[in-house]
Design an enzyme around this catalytic site. Structure first.
Site, PDB file in Angstrom:
ATOM      1  N   SER A  46       0.840  -1.193  -0.048  1.00 32.68           N
ATOM      2  CA  SER A  46       0.152  -0.184  -0.010  1.00 32.68           C
ATOM      3  C   SER A  46       0.716   1.220   0.007  1.00 32.68           C
ATOM      4  O   SER A  46       0.541   2.433  -0.308  1.00 32.68           O
ATOM      5  CB  SER A  46      -1.032   0.092   1.168  1.00 32.68           C
ATOM      6  OG  SER A  46      -0.227   0.023   2.335  1.00 32.68           O
ATOM      7  N   HIS A  47       2.101   1.125   0.011  1.00 34.69           N
ATOM      8  CA  HIS A  47       3.263   2.241  -0.029  1.00 34.69           C
ATOM      9  C   HIS A  47       4.234   1.992  -0.838  1.00 34.69           C
ATOM     10  O   HIS A  47       5.224   2.995  -1.010  1.00 34.69           O
ATOM     11  CB  HIS A  47       3.650   2.500   1.549  1.00 34.69           C
ATOM     12  CG  HIS A  47       2.607   2.969   2.417  1.00 34.69           C
ATOM     13  ND1 HIS A  47       1.879   2.171   3.166  1.00 34.69           N
ATOM     14  CD2 HIS A  47       2.283   4.289   2.925  1.00 34.69           C
ATOM     15  CE1 HIS A  47       1.013   2.793   4.104  1.00 34.69           C
ATOM     16  NE2 HIS A  47       1.424   4.062   3.909  1.00 34.69           N
ATOM     17  N   HIS A 185      -5.116   4.154   5.143  1.00 33.18           N
ATOM     18  CA  HIS A 185      -6.049   4.630   3.968  1.00 33.18           C
ATOM     19  C   HIS A 185      -5.737   3.997   2.661  1.00 33.18           C
ATOM     20  O   HIS A 185      -6.565   3.739   1.926  1.00 33.18           O
ATOM     21  CB  HIS A 185      -5.894   6.375   4.009  1.00 33.18           C
ATOM     22  CG  HIS A 185      -6.725   6.882   3.127  1.00 33.18           C
ATOM     23  ND1 HIS A 185      -6.562   7.439   1.785  1.00 33.18           N
ATOM     24  CD2 HIS A 185      -8.228   7.196   3.375  1.00 33.18           C
ATOM     25  CE1 HIS A 185      -7.363   7.821   1.460  1.00 33.18           C
ATOM     26  NE2 HIS A 185      -8.532   7.941   2.456  1.00 33.18           N
ATOM     27  N   ASP A 187      -4.824   0.800   2.278  1.00 31.58           N
ATOM     28  CA  ASP A 187      -5.448  -0.414   2.386  1.00 31.58           C
ATOM     29  C   ASP A 187      -6.840  -0.147   1.888  1.00 31.58           C
ATOM     30  O   ASP A 187      -7.248  -0.999   1.383  1.00 31.58           O
ATOM     31  CB  ASP A 187      -5.149  -1.068   3.570  1.00 31.58           C
ATOM     32  CG  ASP A 187      -3.720  -1.587   3.909  1.00 31.58           C
ATOM     33  OD1 ASP A 187      -3.007  -1.783   2.784  1.00 31.58           O
ATOM     34  OD2 ASP A 187      -3.430  -1.445   4.844  1.00 31.58           O
TER      35      ASP A 187
END
Length: 332
Positions: A46-47, A185, A187
């Site tokens: 997610s990052h 957020h 995810d």
């Protein structure tokens, strides 16, 4: 499952080229490229490269000052101030790190107060290198308002993560990085993209009604803090340290309405670093405690999965999907 794999250096260089193609100076592009590649390498998807479209759209929106270099206020005590000048927090930390290390080695403790900074990544890459150098580090950062207090329906807080890292004898650093919201957020965005429902208690819709639908949370709704009012207290603590103390903006003060496409909050970050060398056997005691937790029946400790995936990436390369790779190359 990965469709393709690149070495870490190959991916970092590729991402650096993406940022350079958006007009960022080579120094800034290199910091962001390595940071994003590290997240992808360690399975923090997610990052990882998932964030590249957000980086690009933010840069193109005119939000902040992505090419800005930080201004360091060295001071004389334990606290070092940095004005990121609308640029990236990772770049501010990179610039201030030598002075921060000098101070903590000399005084036993030092802190970094960053304001006017954009942060869009995981937080563990900011603290784990200090633990690898034998130090203990704790950092917090606030973001844009997407989390409602508990109870509440109107977003006030960011996902407001905190991260901690400590050296550990014979083992990788003990590191955790977690949002004060029920879910990161990013995810929620991934769940919306893939059509997954979320766990109960994750968020509310625009009317404040609990929902498991990520689209309703993202479109007019809000995430909730983890643990109800306890998570909300932590989120507020982070607003105080990352924004009020540093002089950055509160999450609720982020206003990018005049910059369509902006995705990266312009707020603040606080980082505390401590030297445990005055305590005999500190790293051994942390390892002892970790072993005790595992012996109690815990399948894994925070960071174990990341280090396992990192070791796999060192042997096989960093995992990417074909779509991810095509997306990255589309920006070149």
């Amino acid at each position: 499952m990965a469709d393709t794999r690149l070495s870490f250096d190959e991916l970092a260089l590729l991402l650096r080229r993406v940022f350079e193609a958006q007009g960022l100076p080579a120094r800034i592009a290199a910091v962001l490229g390595e940071n994003c590649a590290a997240c992808q390498r360690d399975g923090a998807l997610s990052h990882g490269v998932f964030r590249i479209p957000g980086y690009v759209s933010t840069i193109q929106s005119g939000w902040g000052s992505p090419s800005a270099l930080p201004v360091i206020d060295a001071g004389e005590g334990a606290l070092i101030g940095v004005d990121a000048c609308g640029g990236f927090a990772q770049v501010a930390l990179d610039a201030a790190r030598p002075l921060l290390l000098e101070r903590v080695r000399a005084q036993g403790i030092a802190a970094l107060s960053i304001r006017n900074s954009q942060h869009f990544s995981a937080l563990w890459p900011d603290v784990e290198p200090f633990a690898e150098a034998g130090l203990v580090a704790l950092s917090v950062v606030n973001s844009m308002a997407v989390v409602a207090p508990a109870p509440g329906a109107t977003p006030v807080f960011g996902t407001n993560p905190m991260a901690f890292s400590s050296p550990r004898a014979g083992q990788p650093p003990y590191t955790w990085d977690q949002a004060s919201s029920a879910l990161a957020h990013g995810d929620v965005q991934i769940a919306a993209r893939e059509g997954h429902k979320l766990a109960p208690g994750t968020g509310v819709d625009a009317q404040g009604t609990p929902t498991e639908n990520p689209d309703k949370i993202l479109n007019g709704g809000a995430l909730l803090p983890f643990g109800g009012h306890k998570g909300a207290s932590i989120a507020m603590l982070i607003e105080i340290l990352a924004a009020a103390f540093t002089g950055g903006a509160f999450s609720s003060e982020v206003d990018w309405s005049d910059h369509p496409g902006a995705k990266i909050p312009l707020t603040g970050q606080f980082l505390l670093v401590m030297d445990p060398s005055h305590t005999d056997g500190f790293a051994q005691r942390v390892a002892q405690l970790s072993d005790a937790v595992r012996a109690s029946g815990s399948a894994r400790l925070p960071g174990d999965r990341r280090h396992r995936i990192r070791a796999e990436a060192a042997q096989k390369g960093v995992a990417l999907t074909t779509a991810d790779l095509a997306m990255i190359k589309g920006y070149l």
